[in-house]
Motif scaffolding. Structure first.
Motif, PDB file in Angstrom:
ATOM      1  N   ARG A   5       0.834  -1.155  -0.008  1.00 23.79           N
ATOM      2  CA  ARG A   5       0.035  -0.048   0.006  1.00 23.79           C
ATOM      3  C   ARG A   5       0.915   1.261   0.163  1.00 23.79           C
ATOM      4  NH1 ARG A   5      -4.666  -0.241  -1.711  1.00 23.79           N
ATOM      5  NH2 ARG A   5      -4.773   1.789  -0.862  1.00 23.79           N
ATOM      6  N   HIS A   6       2.127   1.152   0.099  1.00 23.59           N
ATOM      7  CA  HIS A   6       2.990   2.237   0.618  1.00 23.59           C
ATOM      8  C   HIS A   6       3.348   3.174  -0.935  1.00 23.59           C
ATOM      9  CE1 HIS A   6       6.053   4.831   1.982  1.00 23.59           C
ATOM     10  NE2 HIS A   6       5.682   4.260   3.250  1.00 23.59           N
ATOM     11  N   ALA A   7       3.317   4.348  -0.952  1.00 24.68           N
ATOM     12  CA  ALA A   7       3.454   5.223  -1.912  1.00 24.68           C
ATOM     13  C   ALA A   7       4.856   5.205  -2.591  1.00 24.68           C
ATOM     14  CB  ALA A   7       3.173   6.780  -1.524  1.00 24.68           C
ATOM     15  N   ALA A   8       5.733   4.623  -1.459  1.00 28.22           N
ATOM     16  CA  ALA A   8       7.239   4.345  -2.094  1.00 28.22           C
ATOM     17  C   ALA A   8       7.290   3.518  -3.125  1.00 28.22           C
ATOM     18  CB  ALA A   8       8.112   3.896  -0.778  1.00 28.22           C
ATOM     19  N   LEU A   9       6.489   2.280  -3.016  1.00 27.72           N
ATOM     20  CA  LEU A   9       6.202   1.250  -3.964  1.00 27.72           C
ATOM     21  C   LEU A   9       5.435   1.842  -5.181  1.00 27.72           C
ATOM     22  CD1 LEU A   9       6.886  -1.745  -4.999  1.00 27.72           C
ATOM     23  CD2 LEU A   9       4.484  -2.053  -4.005  1.00 27.72           C
ATOM     24  N   ARG A  10       4.207   2.248  -4.730  1.00 21.22           N
ATOM     25  CA  ARG A  10       3.318   2.468  -5.867  1.00 21.22           C
ATOM     26  C   ARG A  10       3.590   3.682  -6.815  1.00 21.22           C
ATOM     27  NH1 ARG A  10      -2.568   1.040  -4.516  1.00 21.22           N
ATOM     28  NH2 ARG A  10      -2.270  -0.924  -3.788  1.00 21.22           N
ATOM     29  N   ARG A  11       4.256   4.547  -6.350  1.00 26.01           N
ATOM     30  CA  ARG A  11       4.915   5.723  -7.197  1.00 26.01           C
ATOM     31  C   ARG A  11       6.258   5.699  -7.729  1.00 26.01           C
ATOM     32  NH1 ARG A  11       2.538   9.981  -3.011  1.00 26.01           N
ATOM     33  NH2 ARG A  11       0.565   9.502  -2.981  1.00 26.01           N
ATOM     34  N   ALA A  12       6.703   4.404  -7.531  1.00 26.27           N
ATOM     35  CA  ALA A  12       8.276   4.350  -7.637  1.00 26.27           C
ATOM     36  C   ALA A  12       8.567   4.555  -9.227  1.00 26.27           C
ATOM     37  CB  ALA A  12       9.112   3.089  -6.892  1.00 26.27           C
TER      38      ALA A  12
END
Ligand code: SAM
Length: 279
Positions: free
Chosen positions: A34-41
């Motif tokens: 769920r983390h933006a660090a992954l989703r927006r990477a």
């Protein structure tokens, strides 16, 4: 500086017990997904640092994260060379289609430590280091964090934590490229839970020795048990409702809980500043 930090020509750190297990890290994987660090990477490279005696948690991580980032790549790093060999033979089995994992799973393994070597020097969006620092000294933690953090891509996250053998009790600290911790998350299997302070036994290394009177994390554990007991009547509606009531009680007594939408999962997240060790 600890002695293991002075060795620069070989991986930074030292081999420790390799205990791991199928499905053990499902709670933290769900959080990372769920983390933006992954989703927006821009480059969804995820490092599984210290995956242990088998590569299973790296394969599971890839399988869970590819549902939200089909282009995710998991790079398993182990300081123990025999464990790298073992994971590579497991990878051959995966590639041959002889396991439950996809034959084209975007996973690979290499030897490495806190210096986090990556293919072509790529900077990971996420570094998951689970049950790794547990076997180090408390004094080593900040040096290890300071090694990991600058390896991240901008906006990336290190997730460093501990759990029990079956993954029913799990806690983790998150921090970004500046190595300043932002949150502590506790994630518990609610069915059959007697006291939420069971989490104290599995706190990240930076906190586990701080579960003593006068330390904020000890206050959190006590407050959590108190609110859990107070919410006992709600258990007729299920453990999840009881947990929600307990967390609402924490909020009403001033605890700055984050990520309310995740309460239903048996999670609670607080800003690091509310539990940071004193002194
Ligand atoms: C207890 S196992 C954890 C396995 C898996 N992450 C899990 O949680 O199930 C810890 C592993 O971390 C490895 N390790 C310890 N220090 C390390 C370091 N600095 N870099 C990479 N691996 C390390 C050890 O060799 C060991 O295999």
């Amino acid at each position: 500086m600890p002695s293991w930090m002075t060795v620069t020509s070989s991986p930074v750190g030292r081999p420790t017990r390799g205990t791991t297990g199928t499905n053990r890290l499902r709670r933290v994987d769900r959080w990372i997904a769920r983390h933006a660090a992954l989703r927006r990477a821009t480059d969804p490279l995820v490092v599984d640092l210290g995956y242990g005696a088998r590569g299973v948690t790296a394969f599971e991580l890839e399988a869970r994260l590819r549902r939200v980032r089909p282009d995710v790549e998991v790079w398993g790093l182990e300081i123990d060379p025999a464990r790298v060999d073992r994971a590579r033979s497991e990878l051959a089995e995966v590639r041959a289609g002889r396991t439950p994992f996809r034959a084209d799973a975007r996973v690979d393994f290499a030897r490495g430590g806190f210096e986090v070597p990556t293919p072509a020097g790529r900077r990971p969006a996420v570094i998951r280091a689970f049950n790794v620092l547990r076997q180090y000294d408390e004094a080593d933690v900040h040096d290890a964090w300071a090694r990991l953090a600058p390896r991240l891509a901008p906006g990336g996250v290190v997730v460093e934590g501990t759990c029990d053998e079956l993954g029913r009790v799990s806690t983790w600290v998150a921090f970004g490229p500046d190595a300043v911790p932002t949150t502590l998350t506790v994630s518990l299997r609610l069915a059959g839970l007697e006291h939420p302070s069971i989490a104290a036994e599995r706190l990240p290394k930076a906190l586990i020795h701080r579960n003593v009177p006068g330390e904020p994390v000890h206050e959190l554990m006590r407050a959590l048990d108190r609110e859990w007991d107070r919410a006992a009547a709600v258990s007729a509606f299920g453990a999840e409702q009881r947990w929600r009531a307990a967390l609402q009680g924490l909020v009403e007594t001033g605890w700055p809980l984050r990520q309310r939408s995740r309460w239903r999962l048996g999670e609670l997240t607080v800003p690091w500043t509310s539990v940071a060790p004193r002194g």
